[in-house]
Scaffold this motif. Structure first.
Motif, PDB file in Angstrom:
ATOM      1  N   CYS A 149      -6.592   0.378  -1.268  1.00 20.26           N
ATOM      2  CA  CYS A 149      -6.362   1.782  -1.722  1.00 20.26           C
ATOM      3  C   CYS A 149      -5.079   2.136  -0.837  1.00 20.26           C
ATOM      4  O   CYS A 149      -5.207   2.082   0.300  1.00 20.26           O
ATOM      5  N   HIS A 151      -4.685   5.568  -1.371  1.00 13.65           N
ATOM      6  CA  HIS A 151      -5.023   7.008  -0.946  1.00 13.65           C
ATOM      7  C   HIS A 151      -5.600   7.039   0.437  1.00 13.65           C
ATOM      8  O   HIS A 151      -5.952   6.245   1.104  1.00 13.65           O
ATOM      9  N   ARG A 152      -5.680   8.187   0.910  1.00 11.13           N
ATOM     10  CA  ARG A 152      -6.255   8.688   2.213  1.00 11.13           C
ATOM     11  C   ARG A 152      -7.527   9.754   1.768  1.00 11.13           C
ATOM     12  O   ARG A 152      -7.101  10.778   2.754  1.00 11.13           O
ATOM     13  N   CYS A 153      -8.195   9.644   1.016  1.00 15.26           N
ATOM     14  CA  CYS A 153      -9.309  10.666   1.036  1.00 15.26           C
ATOM     15  C   CYS A 153     -10.033  10.910   2.559  1.00 15.26           C
ATOM     16  O   CYS A 153     -10.229  10.065   3.180  1.00 15.26           O
ATOM     17  N   PHE A 155     -12.890  11.640   3.755  1.00 15.04           N
ATOM     18  CA  PHE A 155     -14.134  11.269   4.093  1.00 15.04           C
ATOM     19  C   PHE A 155     -14.197   9.785   3.898  1.00 15.04           C
ATOM     20  O   PHE A 155     -15.127   9.152   4.547  1.00 15.04           O
ATOM     21  N   CYS A 156     -13.104   9.064   3.726  1.00 14.88           N
ATOM     22  CA  CYS A 156     -13.277   7.572   3.142  1.00 14.88           C
ATOM     23  C   CYS A 156     -12.812   6.545   4.016  1.00 14.88           C
ATOM     24  O   CYS A 156     -11.531   6.717   4.422  1.00 14.88           O
ATOM     25  N   ILE A 158     -12.820   3.230   3.528  1.00 12.54           N
ATOM     26  CA  ILE A 158     -12.380   1.949   2.441  1.00 12.54           C
ATOM     27  C   ILE A 158     -11.248   1.305   2.730  1.00 12.54           C
ATOM     28  O   ILE A 158     -11.022   0.255   2.906  1.00 12.54           O
ATOM     29  N   PRO A 159      -9.834   2.215   2.756  1.00  8.50           N
ATOM     30  CA  PRO A 159      -8.791   1.603   2.912  1.00  8.50           C
ATOM     31  C   PRO A 159      -8.647   0.793   4.171  1.00  8.50           C
ATOM     32  O   PRO A 159      -8.006  -0.075   4.253  1.00  8.50           O
ATOM     33  N   VAL A 193     -11.174  -1.379  -6.200  1.00  5.92           N
ATOM     34  CA  VAL A 193     -11.443  -0.140  -5.194  1.00  5.92           C
ATOM     35  C   VAL A 193     -10.891   1.199  -5.843  1.00  5.92           C
ATOM     36  O   VAL A 193     -11.516   2.013  -5.845  1.00  5.92           O
ATOM     37  N   ASP A 194      -9.585   1.070  -6.461  1.00  5.59           N
ATOM     38  CA  ASP A 194      -9.068   2.293  -7.145  1.00  5.59           C
ATOM     39  C   ASP A 194      -8.406   1.807  -8.487  1.00  5.59           C
ATOM     40  O   ASP A 194      -7.205   1.669  -8.322  1.00  5.59           O
ATOM     41  N   ARG A 270      -8.013  14.989  -2.347  1.00  4.18           N
ATOM     42  CA  ARG A 270      -8.506  14.115  -3.793  1.00  4.18           C
ATOM     43  C   ARG A 270      -7.174  14.670  -4.565  1.00  4.18           C
ATOM     44  O   ARG A 270      -6.489  15.628  -4.319  1.00  4.18           O
ATOM     45  N   ARG A 271      -6.904  13.936  -5.722  1.00  2.00           N
ATOM     46  CA  ARG A 271      -5.653  14.208  -6.432  1.00  2.00           C
ATOM     47  C   ARG A 271      -5.835  15.182  -7.650  1.00  2.00           C
ATOM     48  O   ARG A 271      -4.912  15.138  -8.557  1.00  2.00           O
TER      49      ARG A 271
END
Ligand code: SF4
Length: 419
Positions: A149, A151-153, A155-156, A158-159, A193-194, A270-271
């Motif tokens: 992923c 993105h860099r939310c 809270f996340c 995962i990346p 993942v995304d 978020r987007r």
């Protein structure tokens, strides 16, 4: 004398576990347990460590190999566990040579073989192709089409476990699904993942919608195609068109919404904003009235006020959601949100409880709309089946696992339909 897989976390881990089992078994490994971990919450990491200790207590002679996102993000922490023989990163876990080299080193009793084999996941740009011939435990076939992923939310984590976004070439996905259909699978679930980040790293930069259309065109015998979870506002035109017009594309979308409040969505990075989510749900429902939505929602994100939380609750009705996955916020070290002013844990708990109660309410409302209708179901194991709109149906042992059937829905028990 076997290779055992213990899979924690998401569908992507399920696919990769199936591939690891194939590769480890083919390399002649035995008496090993591979624990494919998850790191989405601190609780998930705690469960992984607890699971490892229990496996060693129950089967002291087995070698334990740990992989997955928790191992990728904190390899030393798992290597420090006495119970653990080896820690393998997310990139090398699905590579066949990883397992054949390990088998060779065990045969050679090569003590120089490193206990930690975890590469910098951010340096991985190619998607390591790994194909699964069939799913031994599941009737639905999960197909990995995207990983990582960009993105860099806030809270996340995962990346940091999965790396940058990378896609599986369309031709490979079509071939994989054709093989799974030949192996008897009636439903393929596109997993990543995304997912809506599919394609920019491939020649011609195809989008997810093009992939969906290509699968349905080139695998005519596939009965049901399902999309796992998407970022609704990033749905491309072809995808929206396929949702509206392709009956073999299942009328069910699980949306990564996270919150119904604009200020919180901004702080989550978020987007989308709440009106974007409402607009896309309304448009998609108009295009395909039988479409059913599920969604992920976080309760108690840092700085979430009572009013902001009420906006999330109201969003459930405004997006006409039927299935809710509620996540009480838990800080993940290394994420920006963990450094923000935290909401008190008792408030997080009570908000999560209210969201779950809302979830039960909308599920009952949804189940009631299907009573008296005829539905096509895909039978899973354990007396359970799923309608096209992903609604669970209790069928006891009346049908063979993996088969499709048309049934009349007579009632529901608040959680599942009955026939
Ligand atoms: S889109 Fe956001 S929530 Fe989803 S994996 Fe990427 S960073 Fe995490």
């Amino acid at each position: 004398m076997s290779v055992t897989l213990v899979t924690l976390g998401c569908r992507l881990n399920l696919v990769e576990s199936e591939a690891m089992k194939d590769a480890a078994t083919a390399s002649g490994l035995s008496d090993i347990v591979i624990v494919n971990t998850c790191a989405v919450t601190a609780e998930a990491v705690r469960q992984a460590r607890q699971t490892i200790r229990k496996i060693k207590r129950d089967t002291p002679d087995k070698k334990i190999i740990v992989t997955g996102c928790a191992a990728q993000i904190e390899p030393e922490r798992f290597a420090a566990l006495d119970e653990v023989t080896l820690v393998i990163g997310n990139d090398s876990k699905t590579k066949r040579e990883t397992w054949s080299e390990l088998a060779q080193s065990l045969r050679d009793e090569d003590h120089a073989y490193p206990r930690v084999r975890v590469a910098d996941i951010m340096a991985v740009t190619e998607h390591a192709p790994h194909f699964v011939s069939a799913f031994s435990e599941n009737t639905r076939a999960f197909v990995e089409v995207q990983n990582g992923c960009d993105h860099r939310c806030t809270f996340c984590i995962i990346p940091y476990g999965r790396g940058v976004s990378r896609s599986v070439p369309m031709g490979d996905v079509v071939d994989q699904i054709a093989k799974l259909v030949d192996a008897g699978h009636k439903e393929a679930v596109l997993t990543g993942v995304d997912l809506t980040s599919y394609g920019p790293d491939l020649p011609g930069s195809p989008k997810l919608g093009q992939l969906v259309k290509a699968i349905l065109k080139h695998v005519p015998d596939l009965k049901r195609l399902r999309i796992s979870s998407i970022d609704s506002v990033e749905a491309d035109d072809d995808l929206i068109d396929a949702i509206a017009s392709e009956s073999r594309l299942m009328p069910h979308l699980h949306l990564s919404l996270q919150s119904g409040d604009d200020l919180i969505l901004k702080r989550m990075k978020r987007r989308h904003l709440r009106n974007d989510a409402i607009r896309i749900c309304t448009e998609l429902k108009k295009a395909r009235p039988e479409l059913v939505f599920g969604a992920d929602l976080i309760a108690g994100f840092p700085t979430e006020s009572d009013e902001a939380f009420e906006n999330s609750l109201r969003l459930v009705d405004e997006c006409d959601l039927a299935f809710l996955h509620v996540f009480p916020y838990s800080p993940r070290n290394g994420t920006p949100a963990a450094k923000m002013p935290q909401v008190k844990s008792n408030i997080i708990k009570s908000r999560a409880k209210r969201l779950r109660e809302k979830g039960e309410e909308v599920l009952v409302k949804h189940l009631q709309t299907l009573v008296g209708t005829e539905q096509e179901i895909l039978v899973e194991r354990g007396g359970l089946a799923r309608t096209q709109c992903f609604t669970p149906v209790y069928v006891s042992d009346r049908f063979e696992a993996g088969s499709l059937a048309r049934v009349k829905i007579v009632a529901h028990d608040g959680k599942r339909l009955t026939i």
